[in-house]
Design an enzyme around this catalytic site. Sequence first.
Site, mmCIF file in Angstrom:
data_model
loop_
_atom_site.group_PDB
_atom_site.id
_atom_site.type_symbol
_atom_site.label_atom_id
_atom_site.label_comp_id
_atom_site.label_asym_id
_atom_site.label_seq_id
_atom_site.Cartn_x
_atom_site.Cartn_y
_atom_site.Cartn_z
ATOM 1 N N CYS A 1 -10.027 -13.537 16.925
ATOM 2 C CA CYS A 1 -10.391 -12.279 17.630
ATOM 3 C C CYS A 1 -11.925 -11.685 16.692
ATOM 4 O O CYS A 1 -11.603 -11.761 15.489
ATOM 5 C CB CYS A 1 -9.527 -11.111 17.507
ATOM 6 N N CYS B 1 -4.419 -18.499 13.031
ATOM 7 C CA CYS B 1 -4.196 -17.650 14.311
ATOM 8 C C CYS B 1 -4.508 -18.721 15.299
ATOM 9 O O CYS B 1 -5.459 -19.565 15.180
ATOM 10 C CB CYS B 1 -5.384 -16.367 14.357
ATOM 11 N N CYS C 1 -11.465 -8.700 14.162
ATOM 12 C CA CYS C 1 -10.287 -8.996 13.152
ATOM 13 C C CYS C 1 -10.750 -8.422 11.874
ATOM 14 O O CYS C 1 -11.814 -8.309 11.253
ATOM 15 C CB CYS C 1 -10.276 -10.552 12.865
ATOM 16 N N ARG D 1 0.835 -1.115 0.016
ATOM 17 C CA ARG D 1 0.102 0.037 0.093
ATOM 18 C C ARG D 1 0.954 1.301 0.126
ATOM 19 O O ARG D 1 0.381 2.067 -0.520
ATOM 20 C CB ARG D 1 -0.829 -0.191 1.304
ATOM 21 N N TYR D 2 1.999 1.268 0.845
ATOM 22 C CA TYR D 2 2.817 2.596 0.888
ATOM 23 C C TYR D 2 4.141 2.212 0.064
ATOM 24 O O TYR D 2 4.453 0.907 -0.094
ATOM 25 C CB TYR D 2 3.080 2.713 2.344
ATOM 26 N N LYS E 1 -3.645 5.434 7.158
ATOM 27 C CA LYS E 1 -4.064 5.803 8.561
ATOM 28 C C LYS E 1 -3.898 7.304 8.633
ATOM 29 O O LYS E 1 -3.264 7.894 8.058
ATOM 30 C CB LYS E 1 -2.653 5.478 9.379
ATOM 31 N N ARG F 1 6.954 0.154 2.217
ATOM 32 C CA ARG F 1 6.945 -0.917 3.053
ATOM 33 C C ARG F 1 5.578 -1.918 2.483
ATOM 34 O O ARG F 1 4.986 -1.395 2.035
ATOM 35 C CB ARG F 1 6.615 -0.720 4.530
ATOM 36 N N ASP G 1 -7.934 3.937 10.530
ATOM 37 C CA ASP G 1 -7.392 3.587 9.114
ATOM 38 C C ASP G 1 -8.533 3.911 8.042
ATOM 39 O O ASP G 1 -9.822 3.421 8.402
ATOM 40 C CB ASP G 1 -7.171 2.098 9.054
ATOM 41 N N ARG H 1 -9.033 -8.505 8.966
ATOM 42 C CA ARG H 1 -8.645 -9.253 7.728
ATOM 43 C C ARG H 1 -9.572 -10.526 7.656
ATOM 44 O O ARG H 1 -8.912 -11.526 7.189
ATOM 45 C CB ARG H 1 -7.282 -9.440 7.563
ATOM 46 N N ASP I 1 -11.699 -1.280 12.869
ATOM 47 C CA ASP I 1 -12.178 -1.269 11.383
ATOM 48 C C ASP I 1 -13.451 -1.858 11.044
ATOM 49 O O ASP I 1 -14.066 -2.772 11.926
ATOM 50 C CB ASP I 1 -10.985 -2.022 10.622
HETATM 51 S S1 SF4 Z 1 -6.739 -9.733 14.791
HETATM 52 FE FE1 SF4 Z 1 -7.165 -11.218 13.299
HETATM 53 S S2 SF4 Z 1 -5.273 -11.778 12.278
HETATM 54 FE FE2 SF4 Z 1 -4.997 -10.629 14.266
HETATM 55 S S3 SF4 Z 1 -4.807 -12.549 15.609
HETATM 56 FE FE3 SF4 Z 1 -6.676 -11.871 15.699
HETATM 57 S S4 SF4 Z 1 -7.803 -13.106 14.286
HETATM 58 FE FE4 SF4 Z 1 -5.819 -13.174 13.791
#
Ligand code: SF4
Length: 395
Positions: A130, A126, A133, A113-114, A338, A117, A331, A135, A294
């Site tokens: 979470c 994972c 998340c 994106r940048y 950001k 980096r 973001d 993504r 997000d």
């Molecule tokens: S935020 Fe998303 S990518 Fe990061 S550890 Fe939690 S589930 Fe996995």
Amino acid sequence: MKFHFLSSFKPENIDAADWNNWTWQLRHSLKTQDDFSQHFELTKDELLAFQQGKELFNVRTTPYYAGVANNSKSDSIRKILMPHRYEMAEGHQQMLDPLGEKKNNPAPRIIHRYSDRALFLITDICSVYCRFCTRKHFTGQEQAFIRNEEYEMAISYIRKHTGLREVILSGGDPLTVSDGQLDRVLSDLRRIDHIEIIRIGSRMPVVCPMRVTDDLVKIIKKNKPVYLMSHFNHPDELTSEAVEALERLVDNGIPVMNQMVLLNGINNHPALIQALNRRLVYLRVKPYYMFQCDPSMGTDHLRTSIEDSLEIQKELWGHLSGLAMPNLSVDIPNGGGKTYLVPNFQVSQDGRVRNYVGWDGVEAQYISPPENQIRKPDASAYECEWNDLKNSKKI
Ligand code: SF4
């Protein structure tokens, strides 16, 4: 030690050697409604979520992190790992790919994106999924470590793009891969001349701190400079096990910085933010970002308003040292990048005169010197480097 850190709960019937082994923790992850029922008394809303089947974002936690949730006085950690029927509700803003990563994906597992980096998503696995998340369009599809052919394409993309200075290993969680796989990635990146910095973004120090073994530390040290970006969101996540993991990293000279997310009903309170970040600084971990959540799918109930986040930040201003204060940022959806959110203490401006009221009510002016007095120093020794950075192109 100045702060008291709780230990996580280890069930008596489990051998300590197993419990403290990260691969055991991963192998014994809780994944199904039955698994979770053995550790938690599920509420009606949680049961309804489990019954959504395939529509539900993957569910998984380590036994360790389930213990942290059960040991915590509040239900904050539980809300991070436990699905809820609200995830299926229609939100005010819900995006499959809130950061516009799919349009910045020029090679397999690379998000560029940048100009200087890029993210390298070495796995989609994972140890805890979470609920907030970002993504969800990629994470948890059980694709695991990148396939060899795609790996070569990703490394070759990084090698070819000489404007890149930093690679951020992400996923998924890059510390769920084996030591051998991680060493391969870090060593291959280290061999690329233009890559100065490698970052590893991981929740493992939070949800499975036993992953931070002496062997892991050796691999990271060998490939320095590598920054470890941890992701603690709540002071109750700082158990004695997590503290030990962080100390092992920093004692070995590995810089650790923390990126947290403000979460509705979980940590959006100044008392919790100060508790978390003061403890992190004490442990020599620099609080780096405090992100607005997000708007990914199923997260509407977990998002705070920007007004609420700014209010928390303003309350902390002046009470929390700059060292302990993370940068509140949002973001911009769709790949806008950001942007910092900062309290505005300027009340008016008249030409070069700016009037301020500080955090504790002090009123004062800052008067800038006239423009014709501003002179630039001799930077010729560094201008070439600066122009290189400015002119490096993404593609
Ligand atoms: S935020 Fe998303 S990518 Fe990061 S550890 Fe939690 S589930 Fe996995």
